[in-house]
Design a protein around this motif. Structure first.
Motif, PDB file in Angstrom:
ATOM      1  N   GLU A   1       0.824  -1.211   0.000  1.00  0.00           N
ATOM      2  CA  GLU A   1       0.000   0.000   0.000  1.00  0.00           C
ATOM      3  C   GLU A   1       0.858   1.261   0.000  1.00  0.00           C
ATOM      4  OE1 GLU A   1      -3.461   2.095   2.810  1.00  0.00           O
ATOM      5  OE2 GLU A   1      -2.731   0.062   3.232  1.00  0.00           O
ATOM      6  N   PHE A   2       2.088   1.124   0.503  1.00  0.00           N
ATOM      7  CA  PHE A   2       2.986   2.270   0.607  1.00  0.00           C
ATOM      8  C   PHE A   2       4.174   2.112  -0.345  1.00  0.00           C
ATOM      9  CE2 PHE A   2       1.046   1.163   4.655  1.00  0.00           C
ATOM     10  CZ  PHE A   2       0.332   2.312   4.947  1.00  0.00           C
ATOM     11  N   LEU A   3       3.922   1.452  -1.483  1.00  0.00           N
ATOM     12  CA  LEU A   3       5.000   1.154  -2.414  1.00  0.00           C
ATOM     13  C   LEU A   3       5.678   2.413  -2.929  1.00  0.00           C
ATOM     14  CD1 LEU A   3       6.558  -0.959  -4.026  1.00  0.00           C
ATOM     15  CD2 LEU A   3       4.771  -0.867  -5.767  1.00  0.00           C
ATOM     16  N   PHE A   4       4.940   3.489  -3.118  1.00  0.00           N
ATOM     17  CA  PHE A   4       5.510   4.717  -3.669  1.00  0.00           C
ATOM     18  C   PHE A   4       5.961   5.688  -2.568  1.00  0.00           C
ATOM     19  CE2 PHE A   4       2.611   3.114  -6.938  1.00  0.00           C
ATOM     20  CZ  PHE A   4       3.480   3.024  -8.015  1.00  0.00           C
ATOM     21  N   SER A   5       5.270   5.690  -1.449  1.00  0.00           N
ATOM     22  CA  SER A   5       5.659   6.598  -0.368  1.00  0.00           C
ATOM     23  C   SER A   5       6.773   6.022   0.499  1.00  0.00           C
ATOM     24  CB  SER A   5       4.443   6.924   0.501  1.00  0.00           C
ATOM     25  OG  SER A   5       3.898   5.729   1.062  1.00  0.00           O
ATOM     26  N   ALA A   6       6.801   4.700   0.680  1.00  0.00           N
ATOM     27  CA  ALA A   6       7.840   4.041   1.480  1.00  0.00           C
ATOM     28  C   ALA A   6       8.185   2.703   0.829  1.00  0.00           C
ATOM     29  CB  ALA A   6       7.382   3.853   2.923  1.00  0.00           C
ATOM     30  N   PRO A   7       8.877   2.726  -0.307  1.00  0.00           N
ATOM     31  CA  PRO A   7       9.144   1.480  -1.040  1.00  0.00           C
ATOM     32  C   PRO A   7       9.992   0.477  -0.270  1.00  0.00           C
ATOM     33  CG  PRO A   7      10.421   3.306  -1.954  1.00  0.00           C
ATOM     34  CD  PRO A   7       9.443   3.902  -0.992  1.00  0.00           C
ATOM     35  N   ARG A   8      10.746   0.936   0.720  1.00  0.00           N
ATOM     36  CA  ARG A   8      11.577   0.016   1.494  1.00  0.00           C
ATOM     37  C   ARG A   8      10.751  -1.055   2.197  1.00  0.00           C
ATOM     38  NH1 ARG A   8      10.767   1.958   6.627  1.00  0.00           N
ATOM     39  NH2 ARG A   8       9.923   4.089   6.653  1.00  0.00           N
ATOM     40  N   LEU A   9       9.489  -0.764   2.515  1.00  0.00           N
ATOM     41  CA  LEU A   9       8.640  -1.746   3.188  1.00  0.00           C
ATOM     42  C   LEU A   9       8.373  -2.958   2.309  1.00  0.00           C
ATOM     43  CD1 LEU A   9       5.996   0.579   4.906  1.00  0.00           C
ATOM     44  CD2 LEU A   9       8.119  -0.341   5.850  1.00  0.00           C
ATOM     45  N   VAL A  10       8.473  -2.788   1.001  1.00  0.00           N
ATOM     46  CA  VAL A  10       8.298  -3.895   0.057  1.00  0.00           C
ATOM     47  C   VAL A  10       9.640  -4.387  -0.457  1.00  0.00           C
ATOM     48  CG1 VAL A  10       7.341  -4.553  -2.183  1.00  0.00           C
ATOM     49  CG2 VAL A  10       6.010  -3.117  -0.634  1.00  0.00           C
ATOM     50  N   VAL A  11      10.523  -3.465  -0.783  1.00  0.00           N
ATOM     51  CA  VAL A  11      11.784  -3.823  -1.431  1.00  0.00           C
ATOM     52  C   VAL A  11      12.677  -4.654  -0.506  1.00  0.00           C
ATOM     53  CG1 VAL A  11      13.916  -2.902  -2.401  1.00  0.00           C
ATOM     54  CG2 VAL A  11      11.722  -1.851  -2.992  1.00  0.00           C
ATOM     55  N   LEU A  12      12.776  -4.277   0.747  1.00  0.00           N
ATOM     56  CA  LEU A  12      13.693  -4.973   1.652  1.00  0.00           C
ATOM     57  C   LEU A  12      13.294  -6.433   1.897  1.00  0.00           C
ATOM     58  CD1 LEU A  12      14.498  -2.168   4.269  1.00  0.00           C
ATOM     59  CD2 LEU A  12      15.952  -3.041   2.436  1.00  0.00           C
ATOM     60  N   PRO A  13      12.079  -6.746   2.322  1.00  0.00           N
ATOM     61  CA  PRO A  13      11.732  -8.167   2.514  1.00  0.00           C
ATOM     62  C   PRO A  13      11.711  -8.945   1.208  1.00  0.00           C
ATOM     63  CG  PRO A  13       9.800  -6.783   2.840  1.00  0.00           C
ATOM     64  CD  PRO A  13      10.965  -5.867   2.756  1.00  0.00           C
ATOM     65  N   ALA A  14      11.270  -8.308   0.108  1.00  0.00           N
ATOM     66  CA  ALA A  14      11.261  -9.012  -1.171  1.00  0.00           C
ATOM     67  C   ALA A  14      12.677  -9.327  -1.628  1.00  0.00           C
ATOM     68  CB  ALA A  14      10.531  -8.170  -2.220  1.00  0.00           C
ATOM     69  N   THR A  15      13.609  -8.399  -1.420  1.00  0.00           N
ATOM     70  CA  THR A  15      14.997  -8.622  -1.821  1.00  0.00           C
ATOM     71  C   THR A  15      15.633  -9.735  -1.005  1.00  0.00           C
ATOM     72  OG1 THR A  15      15.236  -6.304  -2.488  1.00  0.00           O
ATOM     73  CG2 THR A  15      17.259  -7.541  -2.074  1.00  0.00           C
ATOM     74  N   LEU A  16      15.385  -9.750   0.294  1.00  0.00           N
ATOM     75  CA  LEU A  16      15.944 -10.812   1.136  1.00  0.00           C
ATOM     76  C   LEU A  16      15.403 -12.180   0.741  1.00  0.00           C
ATOM     77  CD1 LEU A  16      15.853  -9.059   4.635  1.00  0.00           C
ATOM     78  CD2 LEU A  16      17.866  -9.566   3.242  1.00  0.00           C
ATOM     79  N   THR A  17      14.117 -12.248   0.440  1.00  0.00           N
ATOM     80  CA  THR A  17      13.544 -13.517  -0.021  1.00  0.00           C
ATOM     81  C   THR A  17      14.166 -13.950  -1.339  1.00  0.00           C
ATOM     82  OG1 THR A  17      11.445 -12.943   1.046  1.00  0.00           O
ATOM     83  CG2 THR A  17      11.403 -14.711  -0.584  1.00  0.00           C
ATOM     84  N   LEU A  18      14.327 -13.003  -2.263  1.00  0.00           N
ATOM     85  CA  LEU A  18      14.929 -13.311  -3.552  1.00  0.00           C
ATOM     86  C   LEU A  18      16.377 -13.782  -3.391  1.00  0.00           C
ATOM     87  CD1 LEU A  18      14.799 -13.289  -6.658  1.00  0.00           C
ATOM     88  CD2 LEU A  18      15.502 -10.877  -6.565  1.00  0.00           C
ATOM     89  N   LEU A  19      17.136 -13.126  -2.513  1.00  0.00           N
ATOM     90  CA  LEU A  19      18.530 -13.522  -2.287  1.00  0.00           C
ATOM     91  C   LEU A  19      18.617 -14.943  -1.743  1.00  0.00           C
ATOM     92  CD1 LEU A  19      20.074 -10.259  -0.775  1.00  0.00           C
ATOM     93  CD2 LEU A  19      20.439 -11.204  -3.068  1.00  0.00           C
ATOM     94  N   PHE A  20      17.703 -15.299  -0.843  1.00  0.00           N
ATOM     95  CA  PHE A  20      17.706 -16.653  -0.286  1.00  0.00           C
ATOM     96  C   PHE A  20      17.393 -17.687  -1.364  1.00  0.00           C
ATOM     97  CE2 PHE A  20      15.424 -20.157   1.878  1.00  0.00           C
ATOM     98  CZ  PHE A  20      16.469 -20.623   2.649  1.00  0.00           C
ATOM     99  N   VAL A  21      16.402 -17.400  -2.198  1.00  0.00           N
ATOM    100  CA  VAL A  21      16.021 -18.331  -3.262  1.00  0.00           C
ATOM    101  C   VAL A  21      17.158 -18.490  -4.266  1.00  0.00           C
ATOM    102  CG1 VAL A  21      14.455 -18.677  -5.202  1.00  0.00           C
ATOM    103  CG2 VAL A  21      13.551 -17.914  -2.995  1.00  0.00           C
ATOM    104  N   VAL A  22      17.761 -17.382  -4.695  1.00  0.00           N
ATOM    105  CA  VAL A  22      18.850 -17.440  -5.673  1.00  0.00           C
ATOM    106  C   VAL A  22      20.061 -18.156  -5.086  1.00  0.00           C
ATOM    107  CG1 VAL A  22      20.467 -16.047  -7.008  1.00  0.00           C
ATOM    108  CG2 VAL A  22      18.059 -15.411  -6.935  1.00  0.00           C
ATOM    109  N   ALA A  23      20.381 -17.874  -3.817  1.00  0.00           N
ATOM    110  CA  ALA A  23      21.522 -18.532  -3.184  1.00  0.00           C
ATOM    111  C   ALA A  23      21.321 -20.040  -3.124  1.00  0.00           C
ATOM    112  CB  ALA A  23      21.741 -17.961  -1.785  1.00  0.00           C
ATOM    113  N   CYS A  24      20.119 -20.483  -2.794  1.00  0.00           N
ATOM    114  CA  CYS A  24      19.843 -21.929  -2.759  1.00  0.00           C
ATOM    115  C   CYS A  24      20.023 -22.555  -4.130  1.00  0.00           C
ATOM    116  CB  CYS A  24      18.425 -22.179  -2.245  1.00  0.00           C
ATOM    117  SG  CYS A  24      18.184 -21.823  -0.500  1.00  0.00           S
TER     118      CYS A  24
END
Length: 305
Positions: A265-288
């Motif tokens: 809901e705050f993707l444009f006003s506070a993108p870190r709320l989406v980008v940070l957890p999504a990036t960590l999940t992506l890093l874990f999947v790619v690393a595996c």
């Protein structure tokens, strides 16, 4: 000494028994011997990243002082705020604490579901590949029936039927991923069951359970291990996706998948709320995935030295 006396003495000397030429001693698995991992920088980086994320999930909550559930009077504080290095979310909860505490549920579900899938799939594959015949046909037709459903649809149906929560998430993901590992285990077991060392064990009267556990399983562990690690990335993706849909880890417990859903809901006003957890999940999947590829290359029998 006469020829007669020599013949008598030769007859009285006990002959040394030679092993039958057609019997091959059971071999012992050497799938880890002489193999090296992390031979390239992407593989090394992936190993370090995977180890770092696991370490964060295990000891991170002990090092971060913030309470992931405690709300402050000011919401949506930006990064670098006093006492909140990564800011706060829309309810004033510390984002760093939520990210650190959110790693454990996702990794716990991923590892537990993968372990369940590996155990069930390996057992089915061992029995089907070794028994053959009618037993193999029945088991593999059931596996084919499970594979006929898209994995994500099967996971959603299982989790929805059992209700949201950690236990249902582990059971749903584990059962849905087991058929793929069962097919690989059956193929590897059938190949090993035809080798001479297994035939020698059968001729020696060794029971099937002992042959499977002591001889066959160690010799198929290498390819299976590589596939299990790659399956871990699929389990993590399923766990995060189901949490995003509201079928996984339930609030207020922090979870990377749910954090993405809550922050969109705050993707444009506070993108870190989406980008940070999504990036960590992506890093874990790619690393595996990279670690699984590295293990597959290192444990490939054709690459043995």
């Amino acid at each position: 000494m006469s020829d007669t006396t020599a013949a008598v003495e030769a007859a009285t000397v006990p002959a040394v028994a030679e092993p039958p030429s057609g019997v091959v001693r059971p071999r012992r698995s050497g799938w880890l011997r002489g193999r090296t991992v992390a031979r390239s920088w992407p593989a090394l980086l992936s190993w370090l990243l995977l180890a770092g994320l696991v370490l964060v999930a295990l000891v991170g909550p002990l090092l971060v002082q913030g309470d992931p559930l405690r709300q402050t009077s000011s919401a949506l504080l930006g990064p670098g705020s006093a006492g909140h290095p990564l800011g706060t979310d829309d309810l004033g909860r510390d984002e760093l604490a939520r990210l650190v505490h959110g790693a454990r549920p996702l990794l716990l579900v991923s590892f537990a579901a993968t372990a369940l899938a590996a155990g069930v799939g390996t057992l089915i594959g061992l029995v089907a590949g070794y028994a053959g015949g009618f037993v193999e046909q029945v088991l593999m037709r059931l596996v084919d029936l499970a594979l006929a459903f898209p994995s994500i649809l099967l996971v959603i149906l299982l989790v929805a039927a059992a209700g949201p929560g950690t236990v249902s998430l582990v059971l749903g993901i584990g059962i849905s991923l087991a058929p793929g590992l069962a097919r690989l285990a059956r193929a590897l077991t059938a190949r090993e069951a035809a080798r001479d060392y297994v035939v020698a064990c059968r001729l020696g009267g060794t029971g099937a359970p002992r042959i499977l556990v002591r001889e066959v399983l160690p010799n198929i562990a290498g390819p299976l291990l590589a596939q299990v690690v790659m399956t871990l990335s699929i389990a993590a993706g399923f766990a995060a996706g189901l949490s995003y849909l509201g079928l996984g880890i339930q609030p207020p417990q922090p979870d990377w998948g749910y954090m993405v859903q809550a922050g969109q809901e705050f993707l444009f006003s506070a993108p870190r709320l989406v980008v940070l957890p999504a990036t960590l999940t992506l890093l874990f999947v790619v690393a595996c995935n990279f670690v699984g590829d590295d293990l597959r290359d290192a444990l490939d029998p054709r690459g043995a030295v």
